[in-house]
Design an enzyme around this catalytic site. Structure first.
Site, mmCIF file in Angstrom:
data_model
loop_
_atom_site.group_PDB
_atom_site.id
_atom_site.type_symbol
_atom_site.label_atom_id
_atom_site.label_comp_id
_atom_site.label_asym_id
_atom_site.label_seq_id
_atom_site.Cartn_x
_atom_site.Cartn_y
_atom_site.Cartn_z
ATOM 1 N N THR A 68 0.841 -1.198 0.000
ATOM 2 C CA THR A 68 0.000 0.000 0.000
ATOM 3 C C THR A 68 0.877 1.249 0.000
ATOM 4 O O THR A 68 2.096 1.171 -0.138
ATOM 5 C CB THR A 68 -1.034 -0.058 1.156
ATOM 6 O OG1 THR A 68 -1.941 1.032 1.005
ATOM 7 C CG2 THR A 68 -0.373 0.028 2.520
ATOM 8 N N LYS A 72 3.711 1.433 -3.812
ATOM 9 C CA LYS A 72 3.270 0.683 -4.998
ATOM 10 C C LYS A 72 4.180 0.882 -6.208
ATOM 11 O O LYS A 72 4.481 -0.071 -6.919
ATOM 12 C CB LYS A 72 1.825 1.058 -5.362
ATOM 13 C CG LYS A 72 0.812 0.567 -4.347
ATOM 14 C CD LYS A 72 -0.615 0.853 -4.819
ATOM 15 C CE LYS A 72 -1.615 0.534 -3.712
ATOM 16 N NZ LYS A 72 -3.005 0.647 -4.189
ATOM 17 N N ASP A 109 -5.553 -3.264 -8.506
ATOM 18 C CA ASP A 109 -6.443 -2.092 -8.419
ATOM 19 C C ASP A 109 -7.278 -1.942 -9.690
ATOM 20 O O ASP A 109 -8.501 -1.817 -9.641
ATOM 21 C CB ASP A 109 -5.620 -0.811 -8.229
ATOM 22 C CG ASP A 109 -4.933 -0.726 -6.879
ATOM 23 O OD1 ASP A 109 -5.553 -1.114 -5.877
ATOM 24 O OD2 ASP A 109 -3.777 -0.272 -6.843
ATOM 25 N N ALA A 134 -3.969 11.199 -13.653
ATOM 26 C CA ALA A 134 -2.980 10.195 -14.058
ATOM 27 C C ALA A 134 -2.002 9.894 -12.930
ATOM 28 O O ALA A 134 -0.854 9.540 -13.154
ATOM 29 C CB ALA A 134 -2.238 10.650 -15.313
ATOM 30 N N GLY A 135 -2.495 9.975 -11.690
ATOM 31 C CA GLY A 135 -1.688 9.543 -10.536
ATOM 32 C C GLY A 135 -1.747 8.025 -10.418
ATOM 33 O O GLY A 135 -2.048 7.321 -11.379
ATOM 34 N N GLY A 136 -1.463 7.515 -9.212
ATOM 35 C CA GLY A 136 -1.441 6.057 -9.016
ATOM 36 C C GLY A 136 -2.751 5.389 -9.398
ATOM 37 O O GLY A 136 -2.758 4.384 -10.120
ATOM 38 N N GLY A 245 -16.178 4.022 -5.594
ATOM 39 C CA GLY A 245 -15.026 3.145 -5.778
ATOM 40 C C GLY A 245 -15.047 1.835 -5.007
ATOM 41 O O GLY A 245 -14.196 0.972 -5.228
#
Lengths: 283, 283
Positions: A68, A72, A109, A134-136, A245
């Site tokens: 986590t 990652k 994910d 466009a992050g993780g 989510g």
């Protein structure tokens, strides 16, 4: 199910780790389903991650590692090999030692996200998708979408460079359908996914204008707050099909369990997700 | 007491580990006494031990390590520093990271043993003691006895070199009272301790002739089988005061807990050992 000398040990590596819920969830599942395994948290600072990971698997009964924040992406570089989604996204959230001794990583994910779309009956093949952020999270979601035959995969990010990088990385795998979106305008898309953190707080601005969503298009918000985000509330008022989510988490659990050598439990929890839902979101 | 992100993690390192009982015992104690900690087994082959130990403490919530066969002696060399008994015995069965970041070891086998003697009311100061067997158990027991002011500390081992080595190592700490015993003859001693494995099986020969034990002398057998060893049975028939190795375990538990930063639980279990006894030896 007491821990004994025969128990397989799994770790969840993060920094901090105080917030992780995985030990409660998975240990509960192990116990209920008679699996002799335990998941414990390990708070590993970034500077110690490489040494820790390679050597933790020196213990033969360490079966694997959940990964986590903030590890990652850094974990990726420590792997001997990775699954395709992890390679595309440049991140790993599960690590195991393979039979040949190699340390291998996977990323669930994005797979959890697209399985969630399947669950909601949202089609992907040939569809025009806009990923915002466009992050993780965005990288994981976009990587999984790229492998699912979407017709167009547009990526918007405030700093355009990052969107362009991700588009370039996913171009081949997606069949050449990636493009940088110049704005977060949802018009012209069948599916719009918020992968920014806008909505974590109730007074955050909306990540895009939901009034501009095409009729029949769907909206996903990967933020996992218990209260619906402002975006989800706005979509509900406008009659737009929109989901939180949560489903990503529900759908990832069987993937993790299969990866860690528990195929029967994975199948049980996939065939009937009610047990996992009750654990993740107690009333 | 579910495992959560805030749980402190302890490891017990051995190879094999399937036989270890410490996780059941300590996790039970943690749960009963509301301590947010968990003890899990790690099966570490000797060749991986050094890398594993140094890097496991890279995780900030890893609070310490129990050490069992075959690692007690090898672990010694990996420590930044050790307590006096560990140094004398050349072995470690507990490892922690100190506040200054150093990895430090301690050995509680011998301390458990002498606390057991205190429990049984067997005096040590000025007494003549014969330790039979200079393996891991014998070294731990002899090291603890050397620090307790015995009048004579004789060590017998089938291969004399090993007894001589141990005598030399303990000479200064014991005040110069160590000597190599030429035979396991118990005559002339106030306390005789069997630290050999003779008696693990019921048809093993006796480690020494109990008929030769002086009147009023005591016998300890550190073997931890549930059934009394042939030596203990023979002593009982002859009316000799003799005890099994169990008490070593009972008495070590508070030492471990204090070492690992749980002084209140250590005190509770020391003041009333009945809880620990019931856990170790359920009827």
């Amino acid at each position: 199910m007491p821990i004994t000398g025969t128990t397989r040990v799994f770790l969840i590596a993060g920094d901090p780790v105080a917030q992780v819920r995985a030990p409660e969830i998975y240990n509960h599942l192990f116990e209920r389903h008679g699996i002799d395994a335990v998941l414990v948290p390990v708070k590993v600072p970034p500077a110690r991650l490489a040494d820790f990971v390679r050597n933790a698997f020196g213990a033969e009964n360490v079966g694997g590692m959940w990964v986590t924040i903030p590890h990652k992406a850094a974990m990726m570089a420590l792997m001997d090999r990775c699954d395709p989604v992890a390679q595309l996204a440049g991140a790993v959230n599960a690590v195991r030692r393979a039979d040949d001794g190699a340390i291998e990583g996977a990323l669930f994910d994005g797979i959890g996200f697209v399985k969630g779309l399947d669950h909601f009956g949202i089609p992907l093949e040939g569809r025009r998708v806009l990923v915002i952020g466009a992050g993780g999270g965005g990288q994981a979601v976009a990587a999984a979408l790229a492998l699912r035959g979407v017709g167009e995969l547009a990526i918007y990010n405030r700093s355009t460079d990052r969107a362009a990088d991700l588009c370039a990385r996913l171009a081949a795998a997606s069949g050449g359908v990636t493009k940088v979106a110049a704005s977060p305008d949802p018009a012209g898309y069948d599916l719009i996914v918020n992968c920014t953190s806008q909505g974590l707080k109730q007074d955050d601005p909306l990540p895009f204008d939901p009034k501009r969503v095409d009729a029949g298009a769907a909206v996903e918000d990967i933020i996992m707050t218990r209260e619906p985000t402002p975006l989800l509330k706005a979509c509900a008022e406008l009659g737009i099909s929109a989901h939180a989510g949560f489903e990503m988490l529900v759908q990832q659990i069987p993937e993790y369990l299969r990866f860690f050598g528990m195929p029967e439990l994975a199948r049980t929890l996939q065939d009937d997700t009610s047990e996992v839902r009750a654990l993740l979101y107690p009333k």
